[in-house]
Design a protein around this motif. Structure first.
Motif, PDB file in Angstrom:
ATOM      1  N   VAL A 127      25.542  -5.223  -4.555  1.00 33.49           N
ATOM      2  CA  VAL A 127      25.441  -6.196  -5.641  1.00 33.49           C
ATOM      3  C   VAL A 127      24.547  -7.357  -5.235  1.00 33.49           C
ATOM      4  O   VAL A 127      23.658  -7.779  -5.995  1.00 33.49           O
ATOM      5  N   ILE A 128      24.740  -7.888  -4.017  1.00 30.73           N
ATOM      6  CA  ILE A 128      23.912  -9.000  -3.543  1.00 30.73           C
ATOM      7  C   ILE A 128      22.453  -8.585  -3.470  1.00 30.73           C
ATOM      8  O   ILE A 128      21.552  -9.347  -3.851  1.00 30.73           O
ATOM      9  N   PHE A 129      22.190  -7.373  -2.986  1.00 35.37           N
ATOM     10  CA  PHE A 129      20.811  -6.893  -2.917  1.00 35.37           C
ATOM     11  C   PHE A 129      20.171  -6.862  -4.296  1.00 35.37           C
ATOM     12  O   PHE A 129      19.044  -7.356  -4.479  1.00 35.37           O
ATOM     13  N   ILE A 371      25.974  -3.163 -12.644  1.00 38.00           N
ATOM     14  CA  ILE A 371      25.598  -3.448 -14.032  1.00 38.00           C
ATOM     15  C   ILE A 371      26.350  -4.673 -14.542  1.00 38.00           C
ATOM     16  O   ILE A 371      25.772  -5.582 -15.147  1.00 38.00           O
ATOM     17  N   GLY A 372      27.664  -4.707 -14.283  1.00 42.56           N
ATOM     18  CA  GLY A 372      28.473  -5.829 -14.752  1.00 42.56           C
ATOM     19  C   GLY A 372      28.049  -7.156 -14.142  1.00 42.56           C
ATOM     20  O   GLY A 372      27.865  -8.152 -14.861  1.00 42.56           O
ATOM     21  N   PHE A 373      27.863  -7.199 -12.841  1.00 40.65           N
ATOM     22  CA  PHE A 373      27.475  -8.447 -12.179  1.00 40.65           C
ATOM     23  C   PHE A 373      26.081  -8.892 -12.585  1.00 40.65           C
ATOM     24  O   PHE A 373      25.818 -10.099 -12.716  1.00 40.65           O
ATOM     25  N   PHE A 378      22.544 -12.880 -14.574  1.00 33.10           N
ATOM     26  CA  PHE A 378      21.269 -13.161 -15.236  1.00 33.10           C
ATOM     27  C   PHE A 378      21.424 -13.477 -16.718  1.00 33.10           C
ATOM     28  O   PHE A 378      20.449 -13.844 -17.378  1.00 33.10           O
ATOM     29  N   GLY A 379      22.634 -13.323 -17.239  1.00 37.17           N
ATOM     30  CA  GLY A 379      22.863 -13.640 -18.643  1.00 37.17           C
ATOM     31  C   GLY A 379      22.090 -12.754 -19.601  1.00 37.17           C
ATOM     32  O   GLY A 379      21.687 -13.201 -20.677  1.00 37.17           O
ATOM     33  N   ASN A 380      21.888 -11.498 -19.184  1.00 35.45           N
ATOM     34  CA  ASN A 380      21.130 -10.581 -20.045  1.00 35.45           C
ATOM     35  C   ASN A 380      21.914 -10.280 -21.321  1.00 35.45           C
ATOM     36  O   ASN A 380      23.099  -9.942 -21.269  1.00 35.45           O
ATOM     37  N   LYS A 381      21.253 -10.421 -22.429  1.00 38.37           N
ATOM     38  CA  LYS A 381      21.880 -10.081 -23.703  1.00 38.37           C
ATOM     39  C   LYS A 381      21.660  -8.601 -23.988  1.00 38.37           C
ATOM     40  O   LYS A 381      20.542  -8.098 -23.903  1.00 38.37           O
ATOM     41  N   ILE A 382      22.741  -7.919 -24.310  1.00 34.77           N
ATOM     42  CA  ILE A 382      22.650  -6.499 -24.636  1.00 34.77           C
ATOM     43  C   ILE A 382      23.257  -6.284 -26.007  1.00 34.77           C
ATOM     44  O   ILE A 382      24.195  -6.981 -26.417  1.00 34.77           O
ATOM     45  N   SER A 383      22.696  -5.327 -26.717  1.00 32.69           N
ATOM     46  CA  SER A 383      23.224  -5.012 -28.037  1.00 32.69           C
ATOM     47  C   SER A 383      24.511  -4.211 -27.909  1.00 32.69           C
ATOM     48  O   SER A 383      24.827  -3.670 -26.844  1.00 32.69           O
ATOM     49  N   THR A 384      25.233  -4.118 -29.008  1.00 34.32           N
ATOM     50  CA  THR A 384      26.481  -3.344 -29.002  1.00 34.32           C
ATOM     51  C   THR A 384      26.204  -1.881 -28.691  1.00 34.32           C
ATOM     52  O   THR A 384      26.927  -1.247 -27.921  1.00 34.32           O
ATOM     53  N   GLN A 385      25.136  -1.348 -29.264  1.00 32.39           N
ATOM     54  CA  GLN A 385      24.794   0.053 -29.034  1.00 32.39           C
ATOM     55  C   GLN A 385      24.421   0.285 -27.576  1.00 32.39           C
ATOM     56  O   GLN A 385      24.792   1.320 -26.994  1.00 32.39           O
ATOM     57  N   THR A 386      23.710  -0.670 -26.971  1.00 30.55           N
ATOM     58  CA  THR A 386      23.358  -0.538 -25.554  1.00 30.55           C
ATOM     59  C   THR A 386      24.607  -0.518 -24.683  1.00 30.55           C
ATOM     60  O   THR A 386      24.730   0.285 -23.757  1.00 30.55           O
TER      61      THR A 386
END
Length: 420
Positions: A127-129, A371-373, A378-386
C-alpha cells in the motif's frame, strides 16, 4: 558425592566411543537390571534389560559407574541421574540427564502470529509503495526512469545482502543465465508497463485492470502450454471480465495509454510465470529474485535513456527539484525502490509460510486494500458503475483463486499418494 548403598557392582562391559555404559540401577518397585544409555543422543530415555536376580532395590536415583575415554584405564566416575517413577509394567524409563531442553523460540511458540505479521507487512509495504509511487508521478511523470530506479535500489539491496552473507550468494552459470533471461525480460516489461499505467490513470483503475491477470494465465496455460483448464475455472473468470468491462466504461480517469499498458503488463507477467516454470532450479527463491532483478535492470536501461532521457536532461530533473527540493526528490526515489523490493520479497516469504489457498485469498485481499486506500488517500471520485464493476471483478478473482488452489491441492495430494 554420596556412596552407593546396597548396590553390588556388576562386571563392566567394554566402553565404546560416544557411549557411557554401565551398571545399573532402577528405582524401587521396578526389577533391577542393567541399563545402557547413549550419552551422545539428545533423547533422555533408558531401556530396561532383563532383571538380574538378587539385585536389591536401589534409591530413587539411577547411579552408575562409567569410564570416559580421556581418563586412565579402570578409573570410575560416579554419575547421578534423577528419574521419574517407572511404570508398573516395567516398561521404558524416562530419565532426566541433567540438561534442560532448549526453550522454543518466539516464532516456534506463536507461528500464527508470525504469519499474520508477514501478511501485515506484505499489505503495508504494498500500500505504501502504491501511494508513494503515485505521488512521485504527480510531480515527476517519467515511468520508465522510475521503473529503473525501483530495480536499481533493489539490486543494490541484494548486493549489500550478499556482501554480508544474508543470504549467501548462490553461484550462477551460463545455462542458468540463459534460463533466467526471458524471465527477467518479462519481469522488466511487466513492471515498466504497470508504472506507465500508474502514471497515466488512477491507481485503483490500474489494479482493476490487473485483476484480469488470472484470465491471461488461464489462456496461456491452455493454449500455449497445452494444459487442460477445468470448465469451473473458466466460468469463475466471467465475473472478472464483466466487472473490469463495467469499471472501464465509466472510469473517470480512463485513457487508452493507462488501459493498454495495464493489459500489456498482464500479458508480460503471464509469460513470466510460464518461463519461471521452465527455469525451475535448485536455487532458493531469494537468489533467483536477486538475479532476475539484476538482469531486468539491464533491460530497463535502454528505454529509460532513449524514450525519456532527452526530456529528463532538459527539464525533468530540474522541474522535480524545483517543485519538492533535491532532498525530498532523492528520498522519494529511494523509498519507492526500497518498498517495491521489500513488498515483493515479503510476498515470497509469505507464500513459503502458508498453503497456496491461503496465499491466493491473501493476494485478492491485498488488491482490495490497495484499491481502497488509494481511493481514500487521493480522493479519486468513482462512479457507481465503476464501484460495482470493481467489486464484481475482485469477487471473480477470489472465486477463481479458491477454485484453482483447491485443484492444485488435490493434484499435490494425488501425487503424494501415487509416490508412496
Amino acid at each position: 558425592m554420596a556412596a552407593i548403598t546396597n548396590a553390588p557392582v556388576l562386571p563392566r562391559p567394554p566402553v565404546r566411543a560416544s557411549k557411557l555404559s554401565a551398571l545399573y540401577l532402577t528405582p524401587s518397585r521396578v526389577p533391577c537390571g542393567l541399563i545402557k544409555r547413549n550419552v551422545a543422543s539428545s533423547a533422555s530415555r533408558l531401556s530396561l534389560l532383563p532383571p538380574i536376580p538378587g539385585n536389591p532395590a536401589p534409591p530413587e536415583k539411577v547411579r552408575f559407574f562409567g569410564e570416559t575415554l580421556n581418563q586412565p584405564p579402570r578409573r570410575r566416575v560416579l554419575v547421578d541421574f534423577p528419574i521419574c517413577p517407572a511404570s508398573a509394567d516395567g516398561g521404558e524409563l524416562k530419565v532426566s540427564d541433567g540438561f534442560d531442553k532448549p526453550s522454543k523460540s518466539f516464532a516456534e511458540r506463536y507461528p500464527a502470529l508470525i504469519t499474520g505479521f508477514f501478511f501485515f507487512m506484505w499489505y503495508f509495504l504494498n500500500v505504501i509503495f502504491n501511494i508513494l509511487n503515485k505521488k512521485v508521478y504527480n510531480y515527476f511523470p517519467y515511468p520508465y526512469f522510475v521503473s529503473l530506479v525501483h530495480l536499481l535500489v533493489g539490486v543494490v539491496y541484494c548486493l549489500v545482502s550478499w556482501a554480508v552473507g544474508l543470504p549467501k550468494r548462490a553461484p550462477i552459470d551460463k545455462e542458468l543465465l540463459l534460463l533466467l533471461t526471458p524471465v527477467a525480460f518479462c519481469h522488466a516489461l511487466g513492471h515498466v508497463m504497470s508504472n506507465v499505467s500508474f502514471a497515466a490513470v488512477a491507481v485503483s483503475f490500474t489494479h482493476t485492470i490487473k485483476a484480469l491477470e488470472p484470465f491471461f494465465n488461464a489462456a496461456a496455460s491452455q493454449f500455449v502450454l497445452g494444459h487442460q483448464i477445468p470448465f469451473s475455472l473458466w466460468l469463475s473468470l466471467a465475473p472478472v471480465v464483466i466487472g473490469v468491462s463495467m469499471a472501464s466504461l465509466t472510469e473517470l480517469s480512463f485513457n487508452w495509454t493507462g488501459f493498454i499498458s495495464a493489459m500489456i503488463s498482464n500479458i508480460a507477467f503471464t509469460y513470466r510465470s510460464i518461463y519461471s516454470k521452465k527455469a525451475m532450479t535448485g536455487m532458493d527463491s531469494t537468489n533467483v529474485y536477486a538475479y532476475t532483478s539484476i538482469i531486468a535492470l539491464f533491460f530497463c536501461i535502454p528505454p529509460a535513456i532513449f524514450i525519456e532521457g532527452p526530456q529528463l536532461m532538459q527539464y525533468g530533473f530540474r522541474d522535480a527539484i524545483a517543485k519538492v527540493g533535491l532532498v525530498k526528490f532523492l528520498s522519494d526515489l529511494f523509498w519507492i525502490g526500497m518498498f517495491y523490493h521489500l513488498y515483493n520479497q515479503l510476498a515470497t516469504n509469505t507464500l513459503e509460510r502458508v498453503a497456496p489457498l491461503t496465499h491466493a485469498v491473501g493476494n485478492v485481499l491485498k488488491r482490495v486494500f490497495v484499491i481502497g486506500f488509494s481511493i481514500v488517500v487521493f480522493g479519486n471520485k468513482i462512479s457507481t458503475q465503476t464501484g460495482i464493476g470493481t467489486a464484481i471483478a475482485i469477487a471473480g478473482v477470489a472465486i477463481y483463486s479458491l477454485i484453482k488452489a483447491n485443484i492444485e491441492e488435490k493434484k499435490r495430494k494425488a501425487a503424494a499418494v501415487a509416490s508412496s
